[in-house]
Design an enzyme around this catalytic site. Structure first.
Site, PDB file in Angstrom:
ATOM      1  N   LYS A 138       0.834  -1.205   0.000  1.00 42.71           N
ATOM      2  CA  LYS A 138       0.000   0.000   0.000  1.00 42.71           C
ATOM      3  C   LYS A 138       0.875   1.264   0.000  1.00 42.71           C
ATOM      4  O   LYS A 138       0.609   2.225  -0.721  1.00 42.71           O
ATOM      5  CB  LYS A 138      -0.939   0.003   1.215  1.00 42.71           C
ATOM      6  CG  LYS A 138      -2.043  -1.050   1.119  1.00 42.71           C
ATOM      7  CD  LYS A 138      -2.815  -1.240   2.418  1.00 42.71           C
ATOM      8  CE  LYS A 138      -3.809  -2.392   2.272  1.00 42.71           C
ATOM      9  NZ  LYS A 138      -4.574  -2.693   3.495  1.00 42.71           N
ATOM     10  N   GLN A 194      -4.599  -1.572   9.814  1.00 43.92           N
ATOM     11  CA  GLN A 194      -4.482  -2.878   9.167  1.00 43.92           C
ATOM     12  C   GLN A 194      -5.023  -3.968  10.094  1.00 43.92           C
ATOM     13  O   GLN A 194      -4.696  -4.025  11.270  1.00 43.92           O
ATOM     14  CB  GLN A 194      -3.002  -3.155   8.797  1.00 43.92           C
ATOM     15  CG  GLN A 194      -2.794  -4.404   7.973  1.00 43.92           C
ATOM     16  CD  GLN A 194      -3.435  -4.355   6.581  1.00 43.92           C
ATOM     17  OE1 GLN A 194      -3.580  -3.283   5.988  1.00 43.92           O
ATOM     18  NE2 GLN A 194      -3.844  -5.488   6.062  1.00 43.92           N
ATOM     19  N   ASP A 254     -10.830   2.870   4.210  1.00 44.25           N
ATOM     20  CA  ASP A 254     -11.074   1.420   4.134  1.00 44.25           C
ATOM     21  C   ASP A 254     -12.571   1.126   4.027  1.00 44.25           C
ATOM     22  O   ASP A 254     -12.963   0.005   3.701  1.00 44.25           O
ATOM     23  CB  ASP A 254     -10.552   0.735   5.406  1.00 44.25           C
ATOM     24  CG  ASP A 254      -9.295  -0.091   5.155  1.00 44.25           C
ATOM     25  OD1 ASP A 254      -9.087  -0.495   3.994  1.00 44.25           O
ATOM     26  OD2 ASP A 254      -8.542  -0.321   6.110  1.00 44.25           O
TER      27      ASP A 254
HETATM   28  N1  GUN Z   1      -6.937  -6.981   6.295  1.00 39.52           N
HETATM   29  C1  GUN Z   1      -7.327  -7.700   5.216  1.00 39.52           C
HETATM   30  N2  GUN Z   1      -7.828  -6.890   4.263  1.00 39.52           N
HETATM   31  C2  GUN Z   1      -7.755  -5.642   4.745  1.00 39.52           C
HETATM   32  C3  GUN Z   1      -8.114  -4.366   4.202  1.00 39.52           C
HETATM   33  O1  GUN Z   1      -8.639  -4.228   3.091  1.00 39.52           O
HETATM   34  N3  GUN Z   1      -7.869  -3.307   5.032  1.00 39.52           N
HETATM   35  C4  GUN Z   1      -7.332  -3.446   6.268  1.00 39.52           C
HETATM   36  N4  GUN Z   1      -7.147  -2.350   7.003  1.00 39.52           N
HETATM   37  N5  GUN Z   1      -6.980  -4.603   6.783  1.00 39.52           N
HETATM   38  C5  GUN Z   1      -7.195  -5.699   6.022  1.00 39.52           C
END
Ligand code: GUN
Length: 294
Positions: A52, A96, A119
């Site tokens: 990311k 996350q 998100d």
């Molecule tokens: N863990 C698995 N997928 C995601 C996501 O799209 N965003 C976040 N913050 N954590 C995750």
């Protein structure tokens, strides 16, 4: 049979995002800024967060990573979120997941300012999604819809079967696929661990989405001839032939399912890269809202 190239599509979209960002920065406005909070050292989370951050760099965004050890106190995390909510230099931020077991994940997500919730996990954004109002849609379902759109896959009136009912993928995707929209307007069924006769249902799907996290779960005899199959699985499976010591394994037995499909996403290189660009799109949207840009 067409392999849906999420990697290439994500490169195209990153170019579009970069160009739009460069235009705003050229006008003297600061770059969009995404912050990621990473708790602990889970291998998968480390990889995703670093991807990311790299994608931000590619698109001309500023990115920041805030790290905490796995034994942090919940209060440290909630203080950090409050401070990011009030930080004018931050357009969007993510926590996350998964978080360590002693942390109340929902309590943490509820604290994120919905306007910075890129998100799309805050109940306000999920509620707005449900009724079709403007919102931040969760990145993985948004990435899947973008692939369906860019590959001109008909969804109106089609039978969409989603395997998995997670808050991050299955539930929001079901809402988005049933919305009167394009892509959307599908007849949606969500299957899960309690579903009886799951294979009978999956065989009816024109669009089958596998998001259960069980490697190779979808076999050839569970798929209708001519279906579009979207594989959201990314389980790490030990593989000594790889430098990393593992490979990513999807929820679909690709070799037996692919010959039956009209379209299929591979793992890796399918949905994964699209999740990242959807996060960047949401961040750009938050930024444009902040500066009233169009
Ligand atoms: N863990 C698995 N997928 C995601 C996501 O799209 N965003 C976040 N913050 N954590 C995750």
């Amino acid at each position: 049979m067409t392999i849906i190239d999420g990697k290439k599509t994500s490169v195209d979209i990153k170019k579009e995002i970069s160009e739009e960002t460069a235009k705003f920065v050229g006008q003297g406005i600061r770059a969009p800024h995404l912050v990621a909070i990473l708790v602990g050292h889970d291998g998968g989370s480390e990889t995703y967060v670093s991807a990311k951050m790299n994608a931000c760099k590619e698109c001309g965004f500023k990115s920041s990573l805030i790290r905490f050890e796995a034994d942090l106190k919940e209060e440290e995390l909630t203080d950090c979120i409050r401070s990011l909510n009030n930080d004018e230099t931050v357009d969007g931020f993510i926590v996350q997941l998964p978080l360590p077991k002693h942390i109340d994940t929902q309590k943490v997500l509820d604290l994120v300012d919905p306007d910075k919730d890129v998100d799309g996990f805050h109940p306000v954004n999920l509620g707005r999604l449900m009724v079709g109002l403007p919102c931040f849609a969760p990145a993985t379902p948004a990435g899947i819809l973008e692939l369906l759109k860019r590959y001109d896959i008909e969804t109106k009136g089609k039978r969409c079967v989603i395997l998995g009912r997670s808050n991050i993928v299955g539930k929001p995707l079901a809402v988005m696929m049933m919305q009167k929209n394009n892509p959307g307007d599908s007849t949606v069924t969500v299957c899960h661990s309690g579903t009886e006769n799951l294979a009978d249902i999956s065989r009816e799907a024109d669009i089958l989405v596998a998001a259960i996290g069980v490697p190779g779960f979808v076999k050839g005899d569970m798929v209708k001839e001519g279906a579009t199959v979207i594989d959201v699985g990314t389980t790490r499976v030990k593989d000594d032939t790889k430098k990393s010591g593992f490979r990513l394994c999807g929820d679909v037995s690709f070799d037996e399912v692919a010959p039956k499909c009209s379209h299929i996403t591979p793992v890796p290189g399918g949905v994964g890269p699209m999740t990242i660009v959807s996060l960047l799109s949401n961040t750009l949207k938050a930024y444009k809202t902040r500066f009233n840009l169009h």
